[in-house]
Write a protein that holds these residues in place. Sequence first.
Motif, PDB file in Angstrom:
ATOM      1  N   TYR A  28      37.615 -76.520  65.971  1.00  0.00           N
ATOM      2  CA  TYR A  28      36.430 -77.144  65.382  1.00  0.00           C
ATOM      3  C   TYR A  28      36.865 -78.274  64.459  1.00  0.00           C
ATOM      4  CZ  TYR A  28      32.049 -77.647  62.816  1.00  0.00           C
ATOM      5  OH  TYR A  28      30.910 -78.145  62.247  1.00  0.00           O
ATOM      6  N   THR A  31      36.292 -81.331  59.155  1.00  0.00           N
ATOM      7  CA  THR A  31      36.924 -81.850  57.932  1.00  0.00           C
ATOM      8  C   THR A  31      37.732 -83.112  58.223  1.00  0.00           C
ATOM      9  OG1 THR A  31      37.072 -79.568  57.197  1.00  0.00           O
ATOM     10  CG2 THR A  31      38.386 -81.158  55.997  1.00  0.00           C
ATOM     11  N   VAL A  35      38.361 -87.725  52.316  1.00  0.00           N
ATOM     12  CA  VAL A  35      36.993 -87.583  51.793  1.00  0.00           C
ATOM     13  C   VAL A  35      36.720 -86.122  51.463  1.00  0.00           C
ATOM     14  CG1 VAL A  35      36.038 -89.561  53.012  1.00  0.00           C
ATOM     15  CG2 VAL A  35      35.965 -87.333  54.097  1.00  0.00           C
ATOM     16  N   SER A  37      35.163 -83.238  52.150  1.00  0.00           N
ATOM     17  CA  SER A  37      34.478 -82.895  53.401  1.00  0.00           C
ATOM     18  C   SER A  37      33.527 -81.718  53.273  1.00  0.00           C
ATOM     19  CB  SER A  37      35.513 -82.596  54.485  1.00  0.00           C
ATOM     20  OG  SER A  37      36.309 -83.726  54.719  1.00  0.00           O
ATOM     21  N   SER A  38      33.545 -81.035  52.117  1.00  0.00           N
ATOM     22  CA  SER A  38      32.567 -79.955  51.980  1.00  0.00           C
ATOM     23  C   SER A  38      31.160 -80.530  51.856  1.00  0.00           C
ATOM     24  CB  SER A  38      32.911 -79.044  50.802  1.00  0.00           C
ATOM     25  OG  SER A  38      33.172 -79.800  49.657  1.00  0.00           O
ATOM     26  N   TRP A  61      41.051 -83.393  60.261  1.00  0.00           N
ATOM     27  CA  TRP A  61      42.235 -82.568  59.992  1.00  0.00           C
ATOM     28  C   TRP A  61      41.834 -81.155  59.661  1.00  0.00           C
ATOM     29  CZ3 TRP A  61      45.425 -84.161  55.015  1.00  0.00           C
ATOM     30  CH2 TRP A  61      44.632 -84.086  53.892  1.00  0.00           C
ATOM     31  N   ALA A  63      41.995 -78.734  61.709  1.00  0.00           N
ATOM     32  CA  ALA A  63      41.327 -78.115  62.856  1.00  0.00           C
ATOM     33  C   ALA A  63      42.175 -76.927  63.324  1.00  0.00           C
ATOM     34  CB  ALA A  63      41.153 -79.132  63.970  1.00  0.00           C
ATOM     35  N   HIS A 121      47.142 -75.660  62.247  1.00  0.00           N
ATOM     36  CA  HIS A 121      46.008 -76.521  61.889  1.00  0.00           C
ATOM     37  C   HIS A 121      46.390 -77.974  62.149  1.00  0.00           C
ATOM     38  CE1 HIS A 121      44.721 -72.848  59.967  1.00  0.00           C
ATOM     39  NE2 HIS A 121      45.866 -72.823  59.335  1.00  0.00           N
ATOM     40  N   ARG A 150      27.107 -77.035  54.083  1.00  0.00           N
ATOM     41  CA  ARG A 150      26.696 -76.875  52.695  1.00  0.00           C
ATOM     42  C   ARG A 150      25.760 -78.002  52.348  1.00  0.00           C
ATOM     43  NH1 ARG A 150      32.408 -75.933  49.686  1.00  0.00           N
ATOM     44  NH2 ARG A 150      33.347 -74.761  51.374  1.00  0.00           N
ATOM     45  N   VAL A 157      33.549 -84.805  42.302  1.00  0.00           N
ATOM     46  CA  VAL A 157      34.049 -83.453  42.023  1.00  0.00           C
ATOM     47  C   VAL A 157      34.271 -83.260  40.524  1.00  0.00           C
ATOM     48  CG1 VAL A 157      36.048 -81.941  42.376  1.00  0.00           C
ATOM     49  CG2 VAL A 157      35.011 -83.082  44.331  1.00  0.00           C
ATOM     50  N   ILE A 163      34.218 -77.583  37.640  1.00  0.00           N
ATOM     51  CA  ILE A 163      35.496 -78.302  37.552  1.00  0.00           C
ATOM     52  C   ILE A 163      35.757 -78.700  36.097  1.00  0.00           C
ATOM     53  CG2 ILE A 163      36.834 -80.266  38.450  1.00  0.00           C
ATOM     54  CD1 ILE A 163      36.006 -78.319  40.659  1.00  0.00           C
ATOM     55  N   TRP A 166      37.132 -75.842  34.285  1.00  0.00           N
ATOM     56  CA  TRP A 166      38.578 -75.644  34.529  1.00  0.00           C
ATOM     57  C   TRP A 166      39.408 -76.646  33.732  1.00  0.00           C
ATOM     58  CZ3 TRP A 166      38.214 -75.641  40.603  1.00  0.00           C
ATOM     59  CH2 TRP A 166      37.587 -74.460  41.012  1.00  0.00           C
ATOM     60  N   GLN A 220      42.859 -76.180  44.201  1.00  0.00           N
ATOM     61  CA  GLN A 220      41.455 -75.953  44.573  1.00  0.00           C
ATOM     62  C   GLN A 220      40.656 -77.251  44.490  1.00  0.00           C
ATOM     63  OE1 GLN A 220      40.551 -72.981  45.628  1.00  0.00           O
ATOM     64  NE2 GLN A 220      38.387 -73.389  45.948  1.00  0.00           N
ATOM     65  N   HIS A 222      41.629 -80.211  44.878  1.00  0.00           N
ATOM     66  CA  HIS A 222      41.984 -81.148  45.957  1.00  0.00           C
ATOM     67  C   HIS A 222      41.531 -80.671  47.326  1.00  0.00           C
ATOM     68  CE1 HIS A 222      44.408 -82.991  42.861  1.00  0.00           C
ATOM     69  NE2 HIS A 222      44.554 -84.029  43.654  1.00  0.00           N
ATOM     70  N   GLY A 223      40.863 -79.533  47.401  1.00  0.00           N
ATOM     71  CA  GLY A 223      40.459 -79.010  48.710  1.00  0.00           C
ATOM     72  C   GLY A 223      41.693 -78.616  49.508  1.00  0.00           C
ATOM     73  N   LEU A 227      46.794 -77.689  49.481  1.00  0.00           N
ATOM     74  CA  LEU A 227      47.735 -76.698  50.018  1.00  0.00           C
ATOM     75  C   LEU A 227      48.771 -77.348  50.914  1.00  0.00           C
ATOM     76  CD1 LEU A 227      45.186 -74.078  51.460  1.00  0.00           C
ATOM     77  CD2 LEU A 227      45.930 -74.346  49.105  1.00  0.00           C
TER      78      LEU A 227
END
Length: 266
Positions: A28, A31, A35, A37-38, A61, A63, A121, A150, A157, A163, A166, A220, A222-223, A227
Amino acid sequence: VWRLLFGTAEQKKRWLEPLLDGTIRSAYCMTEPGVASSDPANLRCRITSDGADYVITGRKWWATGALSSDCRLFVVFGVSDPDAQPRARHSILLVPADAPGVRVVRGLRMFGYTHSASGGHGEIEFDHVRVPKESLLGSQGSGAALALARTTFGRRVADQGVIQDWIAEARVRIDQVRLLVLRAAAMIDQDGAKAARAEISAIKVAAPTVTEWVLDKACQVHGAEGLSQDTPLAELWTQARTMRFVDGPDEVHRSMVARRELARYR
Ligand SMILES: Cc1cc2nc3c(=O)[nH]c(=O)nc-3n(C[C@H](O)[C@H](O)[C@H](O)COP(=O)(O)OP(=O)(O)OC[C@H]3O[C@@H](n4cnc5c(N)ncnc54)[C@H](O)[C@@H]3O)c2cc1C
């Protein structure tokens, strides 16, 4: 797979049946790099209509399954109707993995690891990929509804309350640790390192724990990119986590602090 439940009888026969049989995989592609993407409003992959075809141009990316040798289908989410109202701008296309213009650019890592169970991925480029109009899943402009996206949030952000919470918490925790370090340094200067053993142990617990917490939030924020191998955050996080063993485990340092506390009352 479940998105294909919205497909036509022909789409189900060609794609859903082998997917359910486990003879092929799909990935799928929603994302996008660069950007947030959420929020689907940020997505840039373009789907344009050209006679009997759709043409797809964009980059995706994360996927999942894209690098599997069994992956035969990309389910691509893109902007087909940019001037429509926000929830009617997107469409989903079923794109054969071997369609001309489709290129799996690379695999992405999470904290240095690939996800071998899924095949990994992928980052995928769609360079003027042409598919017949029968490849549309559902109706044109129904992509957001099909993806159960969403809701848009229309803010940077950094302007999100959670945020900012945090960021403030990170400032408080970092300054607390700095003050602990300065206090221990002053004690060492005045009375020697032995007298400051508990204060030194306290730092060895507090500094790596705070560093790990701050880096966890940075990942988190940075989406999924946080990671990946594209920022230093994942490596820094593993180093911070490692520090909780390097000079003795947290538990040993805590027991040192506890012994000194209990000694006051014995
Ligand atoms: C292992 C893995 C597998 C994945 N598989 C797929 C896949 O198969 N197909 C696919 O298309 N994508 C996949 N993704 C991508 C995933 O769906 C996205 O990472 C996710 O939607 C977040 O998008 P983003 O990474 O662009 O983060 P962004 O949208 O940039 O968000 C960054 C951060 O901003 C904050 N934020 C965002 N929105 C809000 C809000 N409304 N309120 C407060 N804070 C907010 C959160 O802290 C968030 O983590 C995968 C990701 C991972 C890690």
